[in-house]
Design a protein around this motif. Structure first.
Motif, PDB file in Angstrom:
ATOM      1  N   TYR A   4       6.500 -75.558 -18.581  1.00  0.00           N
ATOM      2  CA  TYR A   4       7.443 -74.449 -18.541  1.00  0.00           C
ATOM      3  C   TYR A   4       7.176 -73.431 -19.644  1.00  0.00           C
ATOM      4  N   TYR A  20      18.329 -73.008 -13.157  1.00  0.00           N
ATOM      5  CA  TYR A  20      17.406 -73.712 -12.272  1.00  0.00           C
ATOM      6  C   TYR A  20      17.701 -75.204 -12.121  1.00  0.00           C
ATOM      7  N   GLU A  21      18.496 -75.768 -13.002  1.00  0.00           N
ATOM      8  CA  GLU A  21      18.695 -77.216 -13.004  1.00  0.00           C
ATOM      9  C   GLU A  21      19.055 -77.791 -11.636  1.00  0.00           C
ATOM     10  N   LEU A  24      15.825 -77.866  -9.402  1.00  0.00           N
ATOM     11  CA  LEU A  24      14.696 -78.709  -9.779  1.00  0.00           C
ATOM     12  C   LEU A  24      14.799 -80.090  -9.149  1.00  0.00           C
ATOM     13  N   ASN A  27      12.971 -80.481  -5.938  1.00  0.00           N
ATOM     14  CA  ASN A  27      11.530 -80.257  -6.058  1.00  0.00           C
ATOM     15  C   ASN A  27      11.144 -78.794  -5.849  1.00  0.00           C
ATOM     16  N   LEU A  29      10.025 -75.140  -7.346  1.00  0.00           N
ATOM     17  CA  LEU A  29       9.231 -74.662  -8.469  1.00  0.00           C
ATOM     18  C   LEU A  29       9.797 -73.322  -8.934  1.00  0.00           C
ATOM     19  N   ALA A  71      12.956 -69.553  -6.445  1.00  0.00           N
ATOM     20  CA  ALA A  71      12.528 -70.948  -6.376  1.00  0.00           C
ATOM     21  C   ALA A  71      11.587 -71.104  -5.190  1.00  0.00           C
TER      22      ALA A  71
END
Length: 349
Positions: A4, A20-21, A24, A27, A29, A71
């Motif tokens: 990151y 973003y948690e 993630l 899966n 990106l 994402a």
């Protein structure tokens, strides 16, 4: 291995990471759009710069722009768009009800105005309203001061209350160190063709990244040498977005931006005798009194009225478009329902 830290030069922060948690775990990106090309875009990711597929323009994720955080799925297609912290939006000239997003998640906007001729104060005011409304912090940059016929700093400062105004020359390096010292986060450059945006961008980046061109001597206008909005990391930290020259700068739902741009008039208006004073001959008008004493230029009030009137007209037009769009959608739903009932033999006229 996912790194990151590779995203830090492109604006990755703890705040962005927190957004973003939830993704993630699926899966996804994380990526930031650094350049748009129709159905594809270049994105910065923890795996380096990659080429990703964009959703259709008419989908829920349509309208991606440079600066967006997105994402990606495993097939490098954009699946989610994170909420924009800021968005520079100009009014659409087409029949669309939404505006055009010029750049997203911008912290500072450099409003570039060439000083090698008469400085267009009205354009500066318009871009200030656009920037304040976006949520970003404006900085007015007078470019090409090495070729200036006179010092225009004071008149630029007079139309930019609350904003820093600097004079720079990319050719001589004058003012560049002072400008670079106050840049933070993601920086976007706005201005007309020939304003010296790309030349300034190259100077701040320390290398010839963006194409530049000469301007016509007759009218000081240039060609569109920048045709894409593109994000690049700055050597001093943060990122920079260069944009094509803007000819038309329509305002849309920019009431707050106009009020901040003309905060001097808004402040004077508080001392008017009447709360609904139109500053058009009413007794006890503090704004007209300031014009009479010379502390407020008449041009400033005329510009304020022009932008406020345009913004009100555009906002009303957008409201009409939204109503028309809703009516069309309702007609489609009603027509489909009637067809369904007819096929079932239960519809009655």
């Amino acid at each position: 291995m996912v790194d990151y830290d590779l995203l830090i030069p492109y604006g990755w922060t703890e705040s962005v990471a927190a957004d973003y948690e939830p993704l993630l775990q699926a899966n996804r990106l994380p990526a930031r759009v650094i350049r748009m090309d129709r159905s594809e875009c270049d994105v910065a990711t923890p795996n380096g710069v990659l080429r990703a597929r964009c959703p259709r323009s008419d989908s829920d994720l349509g309208g991606l722009c440079t600066g967006d955080w997105v994402a990606l799925a495993a097939d490098l297609s954009v699946r989610e768009l994170l909420p924009r912290r800021t968005a520079i939006v100009r009014g659409a000239s087409s029949g669309r009800s939404d505006g055009q997003v010029l750049a997203a998640n911008v912290d500072i906007v450099l409003i570039c105005a060439p000083a090698d001729g008469d400085v267009d104060l009205g354009r500066i005011e318009r871009l200030l309203a656009l920037t304040w409304e976006s949520g970003a912090q404006p900085i007015v940059v007078l470019t090409k001061v090495d070729a200036a016929q006179y010092d225009s700093l004071d008149e630029a400062r007079a139309v930019a209350p609350g904003a820093t105004v600097l004079a720079v020359s990319a050719a001589t390096g004058m003012g560049l160190e002072a400008l670079a010292a106050i840049l933070d986060g993601t920086v976007a450059l706005l201005g007309g063709s020939g304003a010296g945006k790309s030349t300034l961008a190259n100077a701040l980046l320390g290398q010839e990244v963006f194409a530049t061109g000469a301007v016509r001597a007759s009218d000081k206008k240039g060609k569109h040498t920048t045709v894409h909005r593109e994000l690049r990391p700055l050597p001093t930290g943060g990122a920079l977005i260069d944009t094509p020259g803007l000819r038309g700068i329509g305002l849309q739902d920019a009431t707050e931006g106009i009020e901040r741009t003309f905060s001097d008039i808004e402040s004077l208006a508080q001392d008017c005798r009447f709360g609904d004073c139109a500053h058009d001959g009413e007794p006890g008008c503090a704004v007209l009194a300031a014009i009479a004493t010379g502390s407020l230029p008449r041009r400033r009030l005329d510009s304020y009225r022009k932008l406020a009137k345009e913004n009100a007209w555009m906002t009303a037009r957008v409201d009409h478009r939204l109503q028309a769009e809703r009516r069309r959608e309702w007609k489609v739903v009603t027509k489909a329902s009637r067809k369904q009932y007819r096929e079932r033999g239960t519809y009655r006229t």
